[in-house]
Design a protein around this motif. Structure first.
Motif, PDB file in Angstrom:
ATOM      1  N   GLY A  59      15.707  22.661 -61.499  1.00 52.02           N
ATOM      2  CA  GLY A  59      14.475  22.290 -60.804  1.00 52.02           C
ATOM      3  C   GLY A  59      13.610  23.465 -60.431  1.00 52.02           C
ATOM      4  N   ILE A  60      13.644  24.524 -61.229  1.00 45.64           N
ATOM      5  CA  ILE A  60      12.922  25.744 -60.887  1.00 45.64           C
ATOM      6  C   ILE A  60      11.416  25.519 -60.771  1.00 45.64           C
ATOM      7  N   GLN A  61      10.881  24.592 -61.546  1.00 45.31           N
ATOM      8  CA  GLN A  61       9.430  24.411 -61.588  1.00 45.31           C
ATOM      9  C   GLN A  61       8.873  23.808 -60.302  1.00 45.31           C
ATOM     10  N   SER A  62       9.714  23.135 -59.550  1.00 43.56           N
ATOM     11  CA  SER A  62       9.264  22.550 -58.280  1.00 43.56           C
ATOM     12  C   SER A  62       9.966  23.175 -57.077  1.00 43.56           C
ATOM     13  N   ALA A  74      20.651  44.315 -63.015  1.00 44.87           N
ATOM     14  CA  ALA A  74      19.920  44.070 -64.258  1.00 44.87           C
ATOM     15  C   ALA A  74      19.816  42.571 -64.539  1.00 44.87           C
ATOM     16  N   GLN A  75      20.902  41.852 -64.297  1.00 43.81           N
ATOM     17  CA  GLN A  75      20.873  40.407 -64.518  1.00 43.81           C
ATOM     18  C   GLN A  75      19.938  39.723 -63.524  1.00 43.81           C
ATOM     19  N   ASN A  76      19.946  40.186 -62.274  1.00 42.46           N
ATOM     20  CA  ASN A  76      19.041  39.609 -61.280  1.00 42.46           C
ATOM     21  C   ASN A  76      17.582  39.806 -61.671  1.00 42.46           C
ATOM     22  N   LEU A  77      17.263  40.985 -62.201  1.00 42.67           N
ATOM     23  CA  LEU A  77      15.889  41.251 -62.622  1.00 42.67           C
ATOM     24  C   LEU A  77      15.496  40.377 -63.811  1.00 42.67           C
ATOM     25  N   THR A  78      16.439  40.127 -64.727  1.00 39.78           N
ATOM     26  CA  THR A  78      16.160  39.249 -65.873  1.00 39.78           C
ATOM     27  C   THR A  78      15.877  37.827 -65.401  1.00 39.78           C
ATOM     28  N   ILE A  79      16.695  37.339 -64.464  1.00 41.40           N
ATOM     29  CA  ILE A  79      16.489  35.987 -63.925  1.00 41.40           C
ATOM     30  C   ILE A  79      15.169  35.911 -63.161  1.00 41.40           C
ATOM     31  N   LEU A  80      14.863  36.982 -62.420  1.00 39.85           N
ATOM     32  CA  LEU A  80      13.607  37.025 -61.673  1.00 39.85           C
ATOM     33  C   LEU A  80      12.410  36.850 -62.594  1.00 39.85           C
ATOM     34  N   MET A  81      12.386  37.583 -63.696  1.00 38.64           N
ATOM     35  CA  MET A  81      11.249  37.491 -64.616  1.00 38.64           C
ATOM     36  C   MET A  81      11.159  36.110 -65.265  1.00 38.64           C
ATOM     37  N   GLN A  82      12.307  35.554 -65.654  1.00 43.88           N
ATOM     38  CA  GLN A  82      12.308  34.226 -66.269  1.00 43.88           C
ATOM     39  C   GLN A  82      11.841  33.168 -65.275  1.00 43.88           C
ATOM     40  N   ALA A  83      12.269  33.301 -64.027  1.00 40.29           N
ATOM     41  CA  ALA A  83      11.885  32.330 -63.001  1.00 40.29           C
ATOM     42  C   ALA A  83      10.388  32.405 -62.703  1.00 40.29           C
ATOM     43  N   ARG A  84       9.825  33.605 -62.653  1.00 39.57           N
ATOM     44  CA  ARG A  84       8.395  33.742 -62.367  1.00 39.57           C
ATOM     45  C   ARG A  84       7.538  33.251 -63.533  1.00 39.57           C
ATOM     46  N   VAL A  85       8.077  33.297 -64.745  1.00 40.91           N
ATOM     47  CA  VAL A  85       7.351  32.715 -65.883  1.00 40.91           C
ATOM     48  C   VAL A  85       7.293  31.195 -65.751  1.00 40.91           C
ATOM     49  N   LEU A  86       8.397  30.593 -65.327  1.00 43.97           N
ATOM     50  CA  LEU A  86       8.468  29.134 -65.201  1.00 43.97           C
ATOM     51  C   LEU A  86       7.773  28.635 -63.938  1.00 43.97           C
ATOM     52  N   ASN A  87       7.795  29.451 -62.874  1.00 42.64           N
ATOM     53  CA  ASN A  87       7.173  29.055 -61.608  1.00 42.64           C
ATOM     54  C   ASN A  87       6.613  30.307 -60.935  1.00 42.64           C
ATOM     55  N   PRO A  88       5.358  30.653 -61.199  1.00 43.34           N
ATOM     56  CA  PRO A  88       4.779  31.898 -60.654  1.00 43.34           C
ATOM     57  C   PRO A  88       4.716  31.927 -59.128  1.00 43.34           C
ATOM     58  N   GLN A  89       4.787  30.781 -58.469  1.00 44.50           N
ATOM     59  CA  GLN A  89       4.643  30.729 -57.021  1.00 44.50           C
ATOM     60  C   GLN A  89       5.971  30.750 -56.283  1.00 44.50           C
ATOM     61  N   ILE A  90       7.079  30.759 -57.005  1.00 43.60           N
ATOM     62  CA  ILE A  90       8.377  30.627 -56.344  1.00 43.60           C
ATOM     63  C   ILE A  90       8.682  31.864 -55.498  1.00 43.60           C
ATOM     64  N   ARG A  91       9.257  31.625 -54.360  1.00 41.10           N
ATOM     65  CA  ARG A  91       9.675  32.701 -53.469  1.00 41.10           C
ATOM     66  C   ARG A  91      11.070  33.156 -53.898  1.00 41.10           C
ATOM     67  N   VAL A  92      11.288  34.490 -53.960  1.00 42.43           N
ATOM     68  CA  VAL A  92      12.540  35.035 -54.485  1.00 42.43           C
ATOM     69  C   VAL A  92      13.213  35.900 -53.427  1.00 42.43           C
ATOM     70  N   VAL A  93      14.480  35.620 -53.171  1.00 40.70           N
ATOM     71  CA  VAL A  93      15.330  36.467 -52.338  1.00 40.70           C
ATOM     72  C   VAL A  93      16.304  37.151 -53.287  1.00 40.70           C
ATOM     73  N   ASN A  94      16.159  38.462 -53.444  1.00 47.36           N
ATOM     74  CA  ASN A  94      16.825  39.201 -54.508  1.00 47.36           C
ATOM     75  C   ASN A  94      17.850  40.169 -53.939  1.00 47.36           C
ATOM     76  N   ARG A  95      19.084  40.062 -54.413  1.00 43.61           N
ATOM     77  CA  ARG A  95      20.133  40.997 -54.004  1.00 43.61           C
ATOM     78  C   ARG A  95      20.043  42.252 -54.864  1.00 43.61           C
ATOM     79  N   LEU A  96      19.727  43.382 -54.227  1.00 51.52           N
ATOM     80  CA  LEU A  96      19.581  44.649 -54.937  1.00 51.52           C
ATOM     81  C   LEU A  96      20.290  45.748 -54.168  1.00 51.52           C
TER      82      LEU A  96
END
Length: 578
Positions: A59-62, A74-96
């Motif tokens: 349900g990433i788009q909503s 590296a995997q988190n950054l890959t998921i981040l980019m894919q998620a922002r392509v599918l939903n540019p407005q999504i809020r991201v909490v990223n473990r880095l």
């Protein structure tokens, strides 16, 4: 409808975040690359974490928020980019782990929050070492306060004490209150304070304690002891250099006296000049030997050979002492505190952050690290953190860190077995020194503490999961904790004319929304001109009427945040973050 939260990567931290959000009745979906044995819930998607199909199925788009809980950046950054392509407005909490990268992403991307496990768990290790059984942290007044739970039993000093008395103390913050009486279970803290309620057996409180700064000045006795200790360390690390230097001086002195006794018309200075030149190979005043009998010439030849050997050995030892490891070992050893200090085993992310916090509070620390190529060594040296290089499980290394006179030992390497071995050896050498042990698996952490009788055994995943869950629920998070099954969140909210609290007394708003006010920052105006700001605490806080531009710092149960969403003040809360 509640906003959808997706937790991507159900490792120890991720699965704990998922469970916490479920407890707070949030609308949450988990994504895992493998089945979860202990969880047969229908809201877990199995698939490749970075695959678009997996994210769409979740349900990433909503979705409103995506939590990236993997330890692989590296995997988190890959998921981040894919998620922002599918939903540019999504809020991201990223473990880095990389804080510099996290700060840059927070500035570059809208609605991106980077969080570090080491940065979140280190304060708990530091506060625990200082004697506070911390369960969380709270950022107030540009300081990190420790959060701990007080359970009121028959022997507790606060039994029968009115909550209003505790409310007046500026050195502590009442964060949350859970009465034991089932009939009063829903009584909020502000109501209990204003009604003069007393603490009874079984009541539970979350308390925020202001950190105390230790004086960095040392007594004359301590300075003299440190001076003598440094002298002993210098003798230990430079013994070979000094012995050869002594042999060189004896050689020069013997040659000087020999030449002086052979020719009485030669001054002591001339003989010394010739001896030094002859032994070092520099030459000078050679007529002393040329006019001497054969015996003295043979003696001169022997002195040249012996001097060359002694000079060569001395130069080699001096070069090794200055440019090799011995001088560095001497410098490190001379910086190691001898008493009332904290020993941190493991110069990783958690160990470095813990050392910096303890030093910031004025305490002496020493770090033991076995890896000479650790990427944190240069940073530790630049920050003045003493480092003993060696295996912390070996008694000789612990002795070099003066374990017997330490305040506590903190084993925070990335290996659970190594931490256990370090703590066991430390207890064997110094049973009275408290041991704080890092153990990643929270299921076994309690058993380790019980079986081996360590003072504290802490799991970073157990510590940081509430912080990630709180961040997933939105707003600028100042702190968080758990009391019973309730996750509470500390945040700051900016009062605007459309804010539901605007124009209300703080105590009235707190009783309605079930939050606990911590303090208020308000502007001081003279003739409608802002001339400064002030903070409001204590009883004045409860009677204060909120108005435009005030900043209210509060704690609120996570399951009550929907009240703020419905009131459309989340943007006001987030304004503080910027």
């Amino acid at each position: 409808m509640k906003p959808l939260i997706i937790v991507c990567g159900l490792n120890r931290v991720g699965y704990k975040i998922l469970r916490l959000l479920r407890q707070q009745e949030a609308l949450v979906v988990g994504i895992s690359d493998r089945p979860i044995a202990d969880d047969q819930g229908s809201n877990i998607i199995i698939g490749e974490l970075h695959a678009a199909s997996t994210l769409i199925e979740a349900g990433i788009q909503s979705a409103h928020t995506l939590v990236l809980s993997n330890s692989d950046e590296a995997q988190n950054l890959t998921i981040l980019m894919q998620a922002r392509v599918l939903n540019p407005q999504i809020r991201v909490v990223n473990r880095l782990f990389n804080s510099n990268l996290g700060d840059r992403l927070d500035r570059t991307l809208v609605d991106h929050v980077s969080m570090s496990v080491s940065a979140l768990s280190a304060p708990v290790f530091a506060f625990t070492a200082l004697g506070h059984e911390a369960i969380g942290q709270l950022r107030l007044f540009n300081q990190t306060w420790s959060i701990h739970e007080e359970y009121i039993d028959e022997n507790h000093a606060w039994l029968g004490t009115k909550l209003s008395r505790l409310w007046e103390d500026r050195t502590r913050m009442l964060v949350y209150y859970l009465p034991a009486d089932c009939e009063n279970r829903h009584t909020d803290l502000v109501s209990a304070v204003t009604m003069g309620k007393e603490l009874n057996v079984g009541d539970r409180l979350l308390i925020g304690t202001q950190p105390t700064m230790r004086s960095g000045q040392k007594s004359i006795k301590q300075r003299l002891a440190k001076l003598f200790s440094n002298f002993r360390h210098f003798q230990q690390h430079s013994r070979a250099v000094l012995l050869v230097a002594f042999a060189l001086v004896l050689t020069i002195l013997g040659a000087t006296l020999t030449y002086t006794s052979f020719r009485y018309n030669i001054s002591l200075i001339d003989s010394l000049y010739f001896s030094v030149g002859m032994i070092t190979g520099a030459g000078g005043n050679s007529q002393i030997a040329e006019q001497a009998p054969d015996g003295i010439k043979v003696f001169t030849v022997i002195m040249m050979l012996v001097g060359t050997a002694v000079i060569g050995i001395w130069y080699a030892l001096l070069n090794d002492f200055v440019l090799g490891t011995r001088f560095k070992q001497f410098i490190n050893a001379s910086r190691v505190p001898q008493q009332n200090h904290y020993i941190i085993c493991g110069l990783g992310g958690v160990g470095t952050q813990t050392a910096l916090l303890l030093m910031g509070y004025g305490h002496d620390v020493v770090v033991i690290e076995r890896d000479p190529s650790s990427r944190f060594l240069n940073m530790a040296n630049s920050l003045g953190i003493p480092v003993v290089q060696g295996d912390a499980s070996i008694p000789a290394t612990l002795k070099a860190a003066y374990l017997e006179k330490a305040e506590a030992i903190i084993a925070v390497t990335s290996n659970d077995t190594a931490n256990l071995e370090i703590a066991l050896n430390a207890k064997g050498m110094a049973p009275k020194v408290p041991a704080i042990v890092r153990y990643e698996d929270p299921k076994f952490a309690a058993m380790v503490r019980q079986v081996f009788d360590f003072e504290f055994v802490l799991s970073p995943s157990e510590i940081v999961a509430p912080s990630f869950a709180a961040a997933a629920l939105g707003g600028k998070i100042l702190g968080n904790g758990i009391l019973g099954d309730t996750l509470w969140i500390a945040l700051a909210t900016l009062i605007t004319p459309h804010h539901p609290f605007c124009g209300k007394l703080v105590k009235d708003a707190a009783m309605i929304a079930d939050f606990v006010p911590l303090y208020i920052e308000t502007n001081i105006e003279t003739k409608n001109i802002k001339t400064g700001s002030q903070t409001i605490h204590g009883w004045d806080l409860l009677e204060f009427c909120l108005s435009n531009h005030d900043v209210l710092y509060l704690t609120i149960p996570a399951n009550k945040l929907e009240y703020l969403w419905k009131s459309k003040v989340s943007k006001s809360s987030q304004a503080i973050a910027n």
